[in-house]
Design an enzyme around this catalytic site. Structure first.
Site: not given
Ligand code: HPA
Length: 279
Positions: A35, A66, A88, A90-91, A118, A216-217, A240, A248
């Site tokens: 990302s 992306h 991804h 999740y997509e 990320a 998530m990857s 974060n 996001h």
């Molecule tokens: N959780 C899951 N995936 C992420 C996060 C998170 O806090 N930050 C960036 N990708």
């Protein structure tokens, strides 16, 4: 050698044909950019480039941040394939589709993949802007990325996952980050299927699992890369801290701020490492 294992579809072969019809360039290393990180390979001297829409089986990225481009060219003197944008789970993509960049890169000759991502920081002391060099991962996605894979003779690939993240490349990455003044730790990546972020109870569970970061990857690419005999380097940057509200947009902003540093670490690793090509 029983040949390379793979899922049932032939998209990687078809995509490799498209690439080969336009260039003889053979990447030694693949880099998958997470990302907001497209800018991390700005120094790449472009030889050829393809939008994901041109590559059979590659879905178009639906997530802001992306781009969805494969760019081939030398980076720090090493022939590289940079995937600017990832596919991804999740997509709504299935695992074989998520692994297409790795599957294609292997067919084109790459023996190493650098996975950037990320992440949310779980471990004590991790904060936005920190880099975590992956020592291992935990798959909380609920399915193996190799579900349905077979060798040409029909056997499933029972892939050993001990030492999946290359120690030598990890050492080079840590040294590079230290030299460049990027705060760096080593740690375990926990993969969830997303796209929702974690509940406080899930965060507690992940913390007790020993994970340093969550994302998530990565897993849908790292496991296939090992099945295909590739070395893996995981560069996970903290966008974060978990347990604090996250969006996001914030993740993208933090990624963008780190793109230069991650790019510098990648270039340094490439200039110092060896043994990139597939055997
Ligand atoms: N959780 C899951 N995936 C992420 C996060 C998170 O806090 N930050 C960036 N990708």
């Amino acid at each position: 050698m029983p040949g390379l294992p793979g899922p049932r579809d032939s998209f990687a072969d078809q995509a490799a044909e498209v690439v080969r019809s336009q260039t003889a360039f053979a990447p030694a290393v693949a880099i998958i950019l997470g990302s907001g990180l497209g800018g991390a390979t700005e120094g790449l001297v472009e030889e050829a480039s393809f939008s994901f829409a041109e590559l059979p089986g590659f879905p178009r990225p639906t997530v802001p941040g992306h781009a969805g481009r494969l760019v081939l060219g030398k980076l720090a003197g090493i022939p590289a394939a940079a995937f600017r944008g990832r596919i991804h789970f999740y997509e709504g993509n299935d695992m074989p589709a998520c692994a297409l960049p790795v599957r294609l890169a292997r067919l084109l000759g790459a023996g190493t993949v650098i996975l950037t991502a990320a992440t949310g920081g779980i471990a004590e002391g991790l904060d936005t802007g920190h880099l975590v060099v992956g020592t291992d991962h935990i798959n909380f996605m609920g399915v193996s990325p190799l579900h349905g894979w077979r060798y040409p003779d029909g056997t499933p690939p029972f892939v050993d996952m001990v030492g999946a993240y290359d120690e030598k490349l990890s050492d080079l990455a840590v040294e590079a980050a230290e030299r460049l003044g990027v705060p760096v730790e080593r740690g375990v990546y926990a993969a969830t299927s997303g796209p929702n972020y974690e509940t406080p109870a899930e965060i507690e569970f992940l913390r007790s699992s020993g994970a340093a970061v969550v994302g998530m990857s990565v897993v849908p690419e790292a496991v296939p890369a090992r099945a295909l005999g590739m070395r893996v380097l995981g560069l996970f940057f903290v966008t974060n801290k978990v347990g604090v509200e996250v969006s996001h947009e914030e993740v993208l902003k933090a990624s963008d701020a780190m793109a230069g540093a991650i790019g510098a670490v990648i270039a340094d690793v490439l200039s110092k490492g060896a043994g990139w090509t597939a055997t």
